[in-house]
Design a protein around this motif. Structure first.
Motif, mmCIF file in Angstrom:
data_model
loop_
_atom_site.group_PDB
_atom_site.id
_atom_site.type_symbol
_atom_site.label_atom_id
_atom_site.label_comp_id
_atom_site.label_asym_id
_atom_site.label_seq_id
_atom_site.Cartn_x
_atom_site.Cartn_y
_atom_site.Cartn_z
ATOM 1 N N LEU A 109 0.830 -1.203 0.000
ATOM 2 C CA LEU A 109 0.000 0.000 0.000
ATOM 3 C C LEU A 109 0.866 1.256 0.000
ATOM 4 O O LEU A 109 1.965 1.268 0.577
ATOM 5 N N ILE A 110 0.342 2.308 -0.625
ATOM 6 C CA ILE A 110 0.986 3.617 -0.583
ATOM 7 C C ILE A 110 0.076 4.566 0.178
ATOM 8 O O ILE A 110 -1.140 4.556 0.002
ATOM 9 N N GLY A 111 0.664 5.362 1.051
ATOM 10 C CA GLY A 111 -0.110 6.277 1.873
ATOM 11 C C GLY A 111 -0.570 7.499 1.095
ATOM 12 O O GLY A 111 0.104 7.976 0.181
ATOM 13 N N GLY A 112 -1.724 7.997 1.500
ATOM 14 C CA GLY A 112 -2.264 9.225 0.936
ATOM 15 C C GLY A 112 -2.810 10.093 2.050
ATOM 16 O O GLY A 112 -2.332 10.039 3.193
ATOM 17 N N LYS A 113 -3.823 10.877 1.745
ATOM 18 C CA LYS A 113 -4.394 11.785 2.723
ATOM 19 C C LYS A 113 -4.977 11.009 3.897
ATOM 20 O O LYS A 113 -5.799 10.119 3.722
ATOM 21 N N GLY A 114 -4.521 11.341 5.109
ATOM 22 C CA GLY A 114 -5.032 10.709 6.307
ATOM 23 C C GLY A 114 -4.298 9.465 6.746
ATOM 24 O O GLY A 114 -4.726 8.788 7.680
ATOM 25 N N SER A 115 -3.178 9.148 6.116
ATOM 26 C CA SER A 115 -2.417 7.952 6.515
ATOM 27 C C SER A 115 -1.757 8.114 7.874
ATOM 28 O O SER A 115 -1.395 7.135 8.518
ATOM 29 N N GLY A 116 -1.583 9.321 8.324
ATOM 30 C CA GLY A 116 -0.809 9.606 9.531
ATOM 31 C C GLY A 116 0.582 10.083 9.172
ATOM 32 O O GLY A 116 1.085 11.039 9.745
ATOM 33 N N ALA A 117 1.196 9.398 8.220
ATOM 34 C CA ALA A 117 2.527 9.819 7.781
ATOM 35 C C ALA A 117 2.478 11.186 7.125
ATOM 36 O O ALA A 117 3.462 11.936 7.166
ATOM 37 N N ASP A 118 1.330 11.532 6.529
ATOM 38 C CA ASP A 118 1.244 12.829 5.842
ATOM 39 C C ASP A 118 1.465 13.996 6.805
ATOM 40 O O ASP A 118 2.137 14.968 6.474
ATOM 41 N N SER A 119 0.936 13.892 8.031
ATOM 42 C CA SER A 119 1.127 14.985 8.988
ATOM 43 C C SER A 119 2.555 15.025 9.508
ATOM 44 O O SER A 119 3.102 16.098 9.776
ATOM 45 N N LEU A 120 3.192 13.861 9.650
ATOM 46 C CA LEU A 120 4.592 13.824 10.080
ATOM 47 C C LEU A 120 5.490 14.458 9.023
ATOM 48 O O LEU A 120 6.401 15.234 9.337
ATOM 49 N N LEU A 121 5.233 14.126 7.771
ATOM 50 C CA LEU A 121 6.056 14.661 6.688
ATOM 51 C C LEU A 121 5.891 16.168 6.564
ATOM 52 O O LEU A 121 6.860 16.891 6.311
ATOM 53 N N ALA A 122 4.667 16.666 6.763
ATOM 54 C CA ALA A 122 4.450 18.114 6.717
ATOM 55 C C ALA A 122 5.261 18.805 7.811
ATOM 56 O O ALA A 122 5.879 19.854 7.581
ATOM 57 N N ALA A 123 5.278 18.213 9.012
ATOM 58 C CA ALA A 123 6.045 18.793 10.111
ATOM 59 C C ALA A 123 7.534 18.766 9.829
ATOM 60 O O ALA A 123 8.284 19.619 10.323
ATOM 61 N N ALA A 124 7.967 17.796 9.037
ATOM 62 C CA ALA A 124 9.382 17.683 8.688
ATOM 63 C C ALA A 124 9.740 18.474 7.436
ATOM 64 O O ALA A 124 10.854 18.354 6.929
ATOM 65 N N GLY A 125 8.810 19.288 6.937
ATOM 66 C CA GLY A 125 9.101 20.136 5.789
ATOM 67 C C GLY A 125 9.124 19.407 4.474
ATOM 68 O O GLY A 125 9.736 19.865 3.510
ATOM 69 N N ALA A 126 8.436 18.261 4.397
ATOM 70 C CA ALA A 126 8.392 17.478 3.161
ATOM 71 C C ALA A 126 6.967 17.458 2.606
ATOM 72 O O ALA A 126 6.016 17.858 3.272
ATOM 73 N N VAL A 127 6.833 16.961 1.400
ATOM 74 C CA VAL A 127 5.537 16.818 0.731
ATOM 75 C C VAL A 127 5.184 15.338 0.707
ATOM 76 O O VAL A 127 6.014 14.501 0.315
ATOM 77 N N ASP A 128 3.967 14.998 1.129
ATOM 78 C CA ASP A 128 3.522 13.616 1.038
ATOM 79 C C ASP A 128 3.220 13.308 -0.431
ATOM 80 O O ASP A 128 2.303 13.878 -1.030
ATOM 81 N N ALA A 129 3.995 12.416 -1.017
ATOM 82 C CA ALA A 129 3.904 12.176 -2.459
ATOM 83 C C ALA A 129 2.554 11.589 -2.846
ATOM 84 O O ALA A 129 2.013 11.911 -3.917
#
Length: 354
Positions: free
Chosen positions: A245-265
């Motif tokens: 599976l690939i994560g998208g909106k609401g995966s949880g990782a998306d908010s972590l990546l935003a905090a780390a200055g990255a874009v959730d692909a």
């Protein structure tokens, strides 16, 4: 660097970090002990400081230990009546024997300074301070008999805790059960901490812990290189079960990546569900610069070399450059007091070298 299952690793840029470890431990110890300060945040603005913070965070996660709030443990002021996420109002009169039925909840209780009052654990509470406590779950199912045998005075659960019959049996025995919403994004951490502290009669400790975490997150985010916005795909893989599976909106990782200055692909590619089956087309659309995974997931497909055999991955920028970051399963999406350490690591690992 090879994934070991103990802590985060990146399959690129392996050298040059041990020299920063002395500085790292000083930076991170100061942030944890003092709750973070403006000076601490500014110290994270250089690439070297970001790497130092990441190295210290790796050391901390490898220890698998909790850092309680400074000072004497708080004394609960009870009784209190709080809202439970199952629609009930619950009164807690005694917090001398606390039983958290979730690893993230247990981590908050220990960090608040109430660990010596915890009488048991569920299977997901794997940090060192909880390891010797009696386990009250079989697989992920709660055993009401095991819970009641520990004579808890308050039980903390979440809406995913089950089976529901077991939770009701605990409640029918007269034990207050406070149900919490699961933490699925970064902003849930402080809300969850506030609710747990309120239910245990230590609201001021909850405020102190939230301040500490917010200061640590700000210091981690300060290390994001200016102008760097890498695209990172979170992949959830279980090779033995053929789950890809690939994560998208609401995966949880998306908010972590935003905090780390990255874009959730995945989100950037238009995936509006938390998880979508991996396809060559989805990967071609996402075009991640970096792949983020749980360590056991990476191991389940045969490590980095096995990952690159999955159709489409080797053709992404991340696959071509072998840029894969993995982190221990229970920590990456744990959303608790150790989440700032996750952000420290992500800030350093997902951005290109300056």
């Amino acid at each position: 660097m090879r994934a070991t299952g103990r802590g985060p690793s990146v399959h690129r840029r392996a050298g040059g970090r041990l020299a920063a470890l002395g500085l790292a431990l000083g930076l991170l110890t100061a942030a944890c002990a003092g709750g973070g300060t403006g000076a601490g945040a500014s110290s994270g603005t250089s690439p070297g400081a970001a790497s130092a913070r990441a190295a210290a965070a790796e050391e901390r996660l490898a220890e698998n230990s909790i850092v309680p709030l400074e000072g004497a443990p708080p004394t609960p002021v009870l009784p209190v009546t709080v809202d439970s996420s199952d629609g009930r109002r619950v009164t807690v009169e005694d917090a001398s024997r606390i039983l958290p039925l979730n690893g993230g909840v247990a981590e908050i209780v220990f960090t608040l300074g109430l660990g010596d009052r915890v009488v048991g654990r569920d299977i997901t509470a794997t940090f060192e301070e909880a390891r010797k406590l009696p386990q009250v779950t079989r697989a992920h199912d709660v055993s009401a008999e095991s819970v009641l045998s520990l004579r808890p005075t308050v039980v903390l659960a979440d809406t995913d805790t089950g089976p529901k019959e077991a939770v009701q049996q605990i409640r029918d025995a007269g034990v207050p059960v406070v149900v919490l919403d699961p933490a699925t994004k970064l902003s849930d951490v402080t809300a969850r901490t506030t609710r747990i502290a309120a239910a245990l009669g230590v609201p001021e400790a909850g405020k102190a812990l939230n301040k500490r975490m917010n200061d640590e997150l700000a210091a981690a985010h300060a290390g994001v290189p200016e102008g760097s916005r890498p695209k990172v795909a979170f992949l959830y893989l279980r090779g033995s079960a053929a789950v890809y599976l690939i994560g998208g909106k609401g995966s949880g990782a998306d908010s972590l990546l935003a905090a780390a200055g990255a874009v959730d692909a995945g989100t950037e590619a238009g995936l509006d569900r938390p998880f979508t089956p991996i396809t060559t087309e989805a990967l071609a659309q996402a075009q991640p610069d970096v792949i983020l995974m749980m360590t056991k997931g990476l191991e389940s497909v045969g490590g980095l070399d096995g990952l690159l055999q999955i159709p489409g991955i080797a053709q992404t920028p991340a696959g071509l450059n072998r840029r894969v970051v993995d982190m221990e399963d229970g920590v990456l999406l744990g959303f608790g007091p150790r989440t700032p350490l996750v952000i420290d690591i992500l800030v350093d690992r997902v951005h290109q070298d300056g």
